[in-house]
Design an enzyme around this catalytic site. Sequence first.
Site, mmCIF file in Angstrom:
data_model
loop_
_atom_site.group_PDB
_atom_site.id
_atom_site.type_symbol
_atom_site.label_atom_id
_atom_site.label_comp_id
_atom_site.label_asym_id
_atom_site.label_seq_id
_atom_site.Cartn_x
_atom_site.Cartn_y
_atom_site.Cartn_z
ATOM 1 N N LYS A 35 0.834 -1.203 0.000
ATOM 2 C CA LYS A 35 0.000 0.000 0.000
ATOM 3 C C LYS A 35 0.871 1.257 0.000
ATOM 4 O O LYS A 35 0.627 2.202 -0.741
ATOM 5 C CB LYS A 35 -0.882 -0.034 1.258
ATOM 6 C CG LYS A 35 -2.072 0.855 1.219
ATOM 7 C CD LYS A 35 -2.959 0.645 2.455
ATOM 8 C CE LYS A 35 -4.092 -0.307 2.201
ATOM 9 N NZ LYS A 35 -5.084 -0.365 3.300
ATOM 10 N N THR A 122 -12.977 3.641 15.206
ATOM 11 C CA THR A 122 -14.202 3.488 15.996
ATOM 12 C C THR A 122 -13.940 2.419 17.055
ATOM 13 O O THR A 122 -13.702 1.258 16.714
ATOM 14 C CB THR A 122 -15.361 3.054 15.081
ATOM 15 O OG1 THR A 122 -15.509 4.047 14.066
ATOM 16 C CG2 THR A 122 -16.655 2.912 15.856
ATOM 17 N N PHE A 152 -16.578 10.695 11.193
ATOM 18 C CA PHE A 152 -17.957 10.518 10.706
ATOM 19 C C PHE A 152 -18.050 10.574 9.185
ATOM 20 O O PHE A 152 -19.141 10.635 8.639
ATOM 21 C CB PHE A 152 -18.866 11.586 11.317
ATOM 22 C CG PHE A 152 -18.932 11.522 12.822
ATOM 23 C CD1 PHE A 152 -19.744 10.588 13.454
ATOM 24 C CD2 PHE A 152 -18.153 12.365 13.601
ATOM 25 C CE1 PHE A 152 -19.794 10.523 14.846
ATOM 26 C CE2 PHE A 152 -18.193 12.300 14.989
ATOM 27 C CZ PHE A 152 -19.021 11.374 15.612
ATOM 28 N N PHE A 252 -31.353 9.395 4.956
ATOM 29 C CA PHE A 252 -31.396 8.012 5.457
ATOM 30 C C PHE A 252 -32.822 7.484 5.540
ATOM 31 O O PHE A 252 -33.154 6.681 6.397
ATOM 32 C CB PHE A 252 -30.669 7.872 6.809
ATOM 33 C CG PHE A 252 -29.188 7.777 6.625
ATOM 34 C CD1 PHE A 252 -28.448 8.896 6.316
ATOM 35 C CD2 PHE A 252 -28.531 6.560 6.696
ATOM 36 C CE1 PHE A 252 -27.087 8.827 6.088
ATOM 37 C CE2 PHE A 252 -27.167 6.475 6.472
ATOM 38 C CZ PHE A 252 -26.445 7.608 6.169
ATOM 39 N N LEU A 253 -33.656 7.972 4.641
ATOM 40 C CA LEU A 253 -35.032 7.461 4.572
ATOM 41 C C LEU A 253 -35.308 6.869 3.194
ATOM 42 O O LEU A 253 -36.419 6.951 2.700
ATOM 43 C CB LEU A 253 -36.031 8.583 4.877
ATOM 44 C CG LEU A 253 -36.205 8.952 6.351
ATOM 45 C CD1 LEU A 253 -37.268 10.038 6.513
ATOM 46 C CD2 LEU A 253 -36.582 7.740 7.201
ATOM 47 N N ALA A 255 -35.702 3.631 1.160
ATOM 48 C CA ALA A 255 -35.857 2.183 1.343
ATOM 49 C C ALA A 255 -34.961 1.447 0.348
ATOM 50 O O ALA A 255 -34.727 1.929 -0.762
ATOM 51 C CB ALA A 255 -37.319 1.806 1.136
ATOM 52 N N GLY A 260 -25.366 -2.016 4.589
ATOM 53 C CA GLY A 260 -24.158 -2.846 4.596
ATOM 54 C C GLY A 260 -22.972 -1.936 4.801
ATOM 55 O O GLY A 260 -23.101 -0.889 5.429
ATOM 56 N N CYS A 263 -19.021 -0.137 8.157
ATOM 57 C CA CYS A 263 -19.261 0.434 9.490
ATOM 58 C C CYS A 263 -20.543 -0.043 10.168
ATOM 59 O O CYS A 263 -20.485 -0.598 11.257
ATOM 60 C CB CYS A 263 -19.251 1.956 9.404
ATOM 61 S SG CYS A 263 -17.605 2.598 9.037
HETATM 62 N N1 LIG Z 1 -14.371 3.410 6.264
HETATM 63 C C1 LIG Z 1 -15.190 4.325 6.766
HETATM 64 O O1 LIG Z 1 -16.067 4.846 6.076
HETATM 65 C C2 LIG Z 1 -15.089 4.749 8.205
HETATM 66 C C3 LIG Z 1 -15.766 5.888 8.636
HETATM 67 C C4 LIG Z 1 -15.657 6.281 9.966
HETATM 68 C C5 LIG Z 1 -14.893 5.535 10.845
HETATM 69 N N2 LIG Z 1 -14.249 4.407 10.406
HETATM 70 C C6 LIG Z 1 -13.424 3.661 11.353
HETATM 71 O O2 LIG Z 1 -12.062 3.966 11.102
HETATM 72 C C7 LIG Z 1 -11.231 2.826 11.359
HETATM 73 C C8 LIG Z 1 -10.415 2.489 10.120
HETATM 74 O O3 LIG Z 1 -11.319 2.099 9.102
HETATM 75 P P1 LIG Z 1 -10.862 1.995 7.583
HETATM 76 O O4 LIG Z 1 -12.087 1.747 6.790
HETATM 77 O O5 LIG Z 1 -9.988 3.151 7.255
HETATM 78 O O6 LIG Z 1 -9.965 0.658 7.651
HETATM 79 P P2 LIG Z 1 -8.976 0.077 6.549
HETATM 80 O O7 LIG Z 1 -8.994 -1.380 6.729
HETATM 81 O O8 LIG Z 1 -9.314 0.671 5.203
HETATM 82 O O9 LIG Z 1 -7.546 0.648 6.957
HETATM 83 C C9 LIG Z 1 -6.840 0.281 8.108
HETATM 84 C C10 LIG Z 1 -5.357 0.311 7.766
HETATM 85 O O10 LIG Z 1 -4.591 0.192 8.953
HETATM 86 C C11 LIG Z 1 -3.415 -0.531 8.660
HETATM 87 N N3 LIG Z 1 -2.812 -1.000 9.909
HETATM 88 C C12 LIG Z 1 -3.293 -1.923 10.784
HETATM 89 N N4 LIG Z 1 -2.454 -2.052 11.830
HETATM 90 C C13 LIG Z 1 -1.427 -1.196 11.616
HETATM 91 C C14 LIG Z 1 -0.247 -0.862 12.352
HETATM 92 N N5 LIG Z 1 0.052 -1.442 13.540
HETATM 93 N N6 LIG Z 1 0.591 0.049 11.836
HETATM 94 C C15 LIG Z 1 0.318 0.636 10.661
HETATM 95 N N7 LIG Z 1 -0.778 0.376 9.921
HETATM 96 C C16 LIG Z 1 -1.651 -0.527 10.408
HETATM 97 C C17 LIG Z 1 -3.904 -1.612 7.724
HETATM 98 O O11 LIG Z 1 -2.850 -2.179 6.967
HETATM 99 C C18 LIG Z 1 -4.898 -0.829 6.861
HETATM 100 O O12 LIG Z 1 -4.288 -0.295 5.706
HETATM 101 C C19 LIG Z 1 -12.181 1.724 11.806
HETATM 102 O O13 LIG Z 1 -12.260 1.712 13.198
HETATM 103 C C20 LIG Z 1 -13.514 2.154 11.215
HETATM 104 O O14 LIG Z 1 -14.616 1.657 11.942
HETATM 105 C C21 LIG Z 1 -14.317 4.016 9.100
#
Ligand SMILES: NC(=O)c1ccc[n+]([C@@H]2O[C@H](COP(=O)([O-])OP(=O)(O)OC[C@H]3O[C@@H](n4cnc5c(N)ncnc54)[C@H](O)[C@@H]3O)[C@@H](O)[C@H]2O)c1
Length: 433
Positions: A35, A122, A152, A252-253, A255, A260, A263
């Site tokens: 990545k 989160t 968010f 968010f209304l 249907a 999915g 989150c």
């Molecule tokens: N995706 C969303 O829309 C969204 C929105 C709000 C909150 N969140 C929250 O944010 C957090 C991240 O979600 P995401 O969708 O970005 O996840 P993701 O899987 O896309 O990215 C997480 C990244 O962290 C890296 N990683 C893991 N452990 C690591 C470490 N020790 N050192 C360095 N890199 C490391 C992984 O390789 C991965 O690239 C989650 O808790 C999620 O619930 C996500």
Amino acid sequence: MRITMIGSGYVGLVSGACFSDFGHDVICVDKDAGKIAALEAGKMPIFEPGLDTLVAANVAAGRLKFTTDLKAAVAGADAVFIAVGTPSRRGDGHADLTYVFAATREIAEAIDGPVVIVTKSTVPVGTGDKVEEILKELAGDFPIAVVSNPEFLREGAAIGDFKRPDRIVIGTEDARAQQVMRDVYRPLYLNESPILFTGRRTSELIKYAANAFLATKITFINEIADLCEAVGANVQDVSRGIGLDNRIGSKFLHAGPGYGGSCFPKDTLALLKTAEDYETPVRIVEAVVQVNDTRKRAMGRKVITALGGDAKGKTVAVLGLTFKPNTDDMRDAPSLAIVQSLLDAGAAVRAHDPEGMEIAKGMMPEIAYCHDAYEAAAGADAVVIVTEWDIYRALDLKRLAGTMAAPVMVDLRNVYRASDVEKAGFAYSSIGR
Ligand SMILES: NC(=O)c1ccc[n+]([C@@H]2O[C@H](COP(=O)([O-])OP(=O)(O)OC[C@H]3O[C@@H](n4cnc5c(N)ncnc54)[C@H](O)[C@@H]3O)[C@@H](O)[C@H]2O)c1
């Protein structure tokens, strides 16, 4: 300011790029060397509108860097954000905090001065306390504060959401940490984005409460849609009729086939686990989770009904695989359950998605992937709109019908008007109309 982002996935990369665009020096860390190599070569690991140009501009300006070397990236930082994944733990639905705690331990070993550690992932209530314990144990005597700052943003609109948030939530009672967070978000502060300072546990819970509420809203209108079908009412008019009430709001209304994505499914489950741990059930969310699970399977049955009750030997064209448009994210997409139920019923599936097919191929190797909607529909007995990508909104319906073995359309997103589709020769069904 010097900001380090641990985890360069959806949230880490978008947040890092936006912070650098605010003028901060940002270094995004990921343990996935592929990545980081791709990012250094200017290739985005995810599809998110506008992200490539934002990243390129800030890399060129020298404000945004990428590395796998966490230790070097943490040294000298003013704020270190943890933005690693918190998926559902296999088997029980608790948030899996393995990555958060592993990152915390690595950060602890790299800290070389006063710093603010911010959980953007989160995480369930109390995680900040545990992060703080680990840091106190491993990081020596530097002044360290642990802040909760949930994110968010919505996939598909992530940059706009990050730069113009409805609110910023900052959970810490530490005065120095509050000042650092004010500096981090200063450009938004000047734009008058509301910043809510609160306790850390409260901040952690706000994120789950927000997602559970939105999941509830979607599930509510989905059940009302079923009722509309039974009584001969129109759910789109019901949504408008209730959504124009400011106390309810129109978002968010819509249907559809059930929520999915990366989150809502995991966060609703994790909230239930927290509630269970504290013996304070949130029954409404229990019902939401159950109803939504059932709904995804019911959507498969709806397609089978449209096929005349038997899918054996039939071919179904599925349009849209990602959990929503403008993302390539396939995590917990409703398409997965719908396609599986069609395969289980003996149908063959031909699919198209503008951005999700590469990832989908790894998850659903048994279906055929097509160039566009027309190729997917060629020879099919039904076409199903699962994700409302713009390119499916103005299909040449006559052409589409002409390529099919039987012109049957199941529109799970209410993209079309029945009269238009039926004029093109389709037998048409949709949601709650
Ligand atoms: N995706 C969303 O829309 C969204 C929105 C709000 C909150 N969140 C929250 O944010 C957090 C991240 O979600 P995401 O969708 O970005 O996840 P993701 O899987 O896309 O990215 C997480 C990244 O962290 C890296 N990683 C893991 N452990 C690591 C470490 N020790 N050192 C360095 N890199 C490391 C992984 O390789 C991965 O690239 C989650 O808790 C999620 O619930 C996500």
